[in-house]
Motif scaffolding. Sequence first.
Motif, mmCIF file in Angstrom:
data_model
loop_
_atom_site.group_PDB
_atom_site.id
_atom_site.type_symbol
_atom_site.label_atom_id
_atom_site.label_comp_id
_atom_site.label_asym_id
_atom_site.label_seq_id
_atom_site.Cartn_x
_atom_site.Cartn_y
_atom_site.Cartn_z
ATOM 1 N N MET A 30 0.839 -1.200 0.000
ATOM 2 C CA MET A 30 0.000 0.000 0.000
ATOM 3 C C MET A 30 0.871 1.245 0.000
ATOM 4 O O MET A 30 2.063 1.186 0.297
ATOM 5 N N GLY A 31 0.272 2.384 -0.292
ATOM 6 C CA GLY A 31 1.011 3.629 -0.360
ATOM 7 C C GLY A 31 0.900 4.440 0.902
ATOM 8 O O GLY A 31 1.021 3.919 2.012
ATOM 9 N N HIS A 32 0.617 5.711 0.749
ATOM 10 C CA HIS A 32 0.523 6.610 1.885
ATOM 11 C C HIS A 32 -0.650 6.238 2.795
ATOM 12 O O HIS A 32 -1.686 5.770 2.338
ATOM 13 N N ARG A 33 -0.470 6.514 4.081
ATOM 14 C CA ARG A 33 -1.479 6.170 5.084
ATOM 15 C C ARG A 33 -2.308 7.405 5.420
ATOM 16 O O ARG A 33 -1.761 8.464 5.748
ATOM 17 N N LEU A 34 -3.628 7.280 5.345
ATOM 18 C CA LEU A 34 -4.548 8.381 5.591
ATOM 19 C C LEU A 34 -5.432 8.063 6.787
ATOM 20 O O LEU A 34 -5.823 6.913 6.980
ATOM 21 N N GLU A 80 -8.579 3.482 -1.236
ATOM 22 C CA GLU A 80 -7.785 2.257 -1.307
ATOM 23 C C GLU A 80 -7.683 1.750 -2.735
ATOM 24 O O GLU A 80 -6.659 1.196 -3.133
ATOM 25 N N ASP A 81 -8.729 1.963 -3.537
ATOM 26 C CA ASP A 81 -8.660 1.610 -4.964
ATOM 27 C C ASP A 81 -7.594 2.435 -5.678
ATOM 28 O O ASP A 81 -7.024 1.997 -6.683
ATOM 29 N N SER A 129 -5.822 3.313 4.535
ATOM 30 C CA SER A 129 -6.638 4.173 5.391
ATOM 31 C C SER A 129 -6.870 3.554 6.754
ATOM 32 O O SER A 129 -6.940 2.329 6.901
ATOM 33 N N VAL A 130 -6.971 4.430 7.757
ATOM 34 C CA VAL A 130 -7.392 4.080 9.102
ATOM 35 C C VAL A 130 -8.628 4.920 9.390
ATOM 36 O O VAL A 130 -8.673 6.111 9.038
#
Length: 296
Positions: free
Chosen positions: A1-5, A23-24, A29-30
Amino acid sequence: MGHRLLLVDDEPFNLELMAELLEDAGFESVQAETGEEAWAILEKDGANFATVLLDKMMPGMDGFEVLKRIKSTPSLEFLPVIMQTAVGAAASVQEGLSAGAFYYLTKPFSREMLLAVVEAAVSHWDRHAYFKELATQQIEALRNLNEACFALRTHKEAQQVTTLLAKTCPSPEKAATGLFELLVNAIEHGNLALSFQEKTALQADGQWEHELERRLGSAEYGSRQVTVRFARDPESIRFVIEDEGSGFDWEHYLSAPGSSLIETHGRGILIARRLSFDRLEYRGKGNVVEAQVSLR
């Protein structure tokens, strides 16, 4: 996965929809359904997020209170916060922007708008993280620098000069973010005479990078330079940036309320004025700007 939001909304359906869309697009994400839950997550793990999408209207601790806590916490103050609200009134928008929100999304918003705003915020965070890492290197010698002058033409050169000069400041990563924005404005909108509207259209068509290279190589614009002068005294550090363009309506961007800057226009100036410098002053027709960092 990439950056966390971090996604914060008291409506579970909204959270699920945003999480699926993001996420697509490659983001992790959290989710949090209350302001209290969101703040607990940020206190424990805030350094691992690249952006927060924050609903303004929530029971208990609302989004505006979470935003204020983020911006008053030194380790989180540069974390981009995208406020979401069903209230599009200018006063509501201005309240969030004045408190440090990166952008305002009015519900309902499209998938394209959501992704465009998130990608802009994440890019802003990546630049900040990059400069923060570089700023920890080789700082000691630059504390003896009192005057300097640089000339540059390209984004790469602007990044190199920014990395060096930011190390002279008490908070290098903070100064670097705003200094780079001002240099990019001087290159793109000053020397290369690209308007904000042209940039928007070129980015939408996927022609932005091509047009930058074309103008940098042209006879009309290619020889233009941006000059950066650095000076330090016991009271302050000053950066004077001058381009060879025709100027712009700088008074609008320094005096207009935050609600009028909700589009992409003027974001660099807004970031520099509110987050990076103690004073920002444009001169004359707008092709000279002085940014000041107080040493007191």
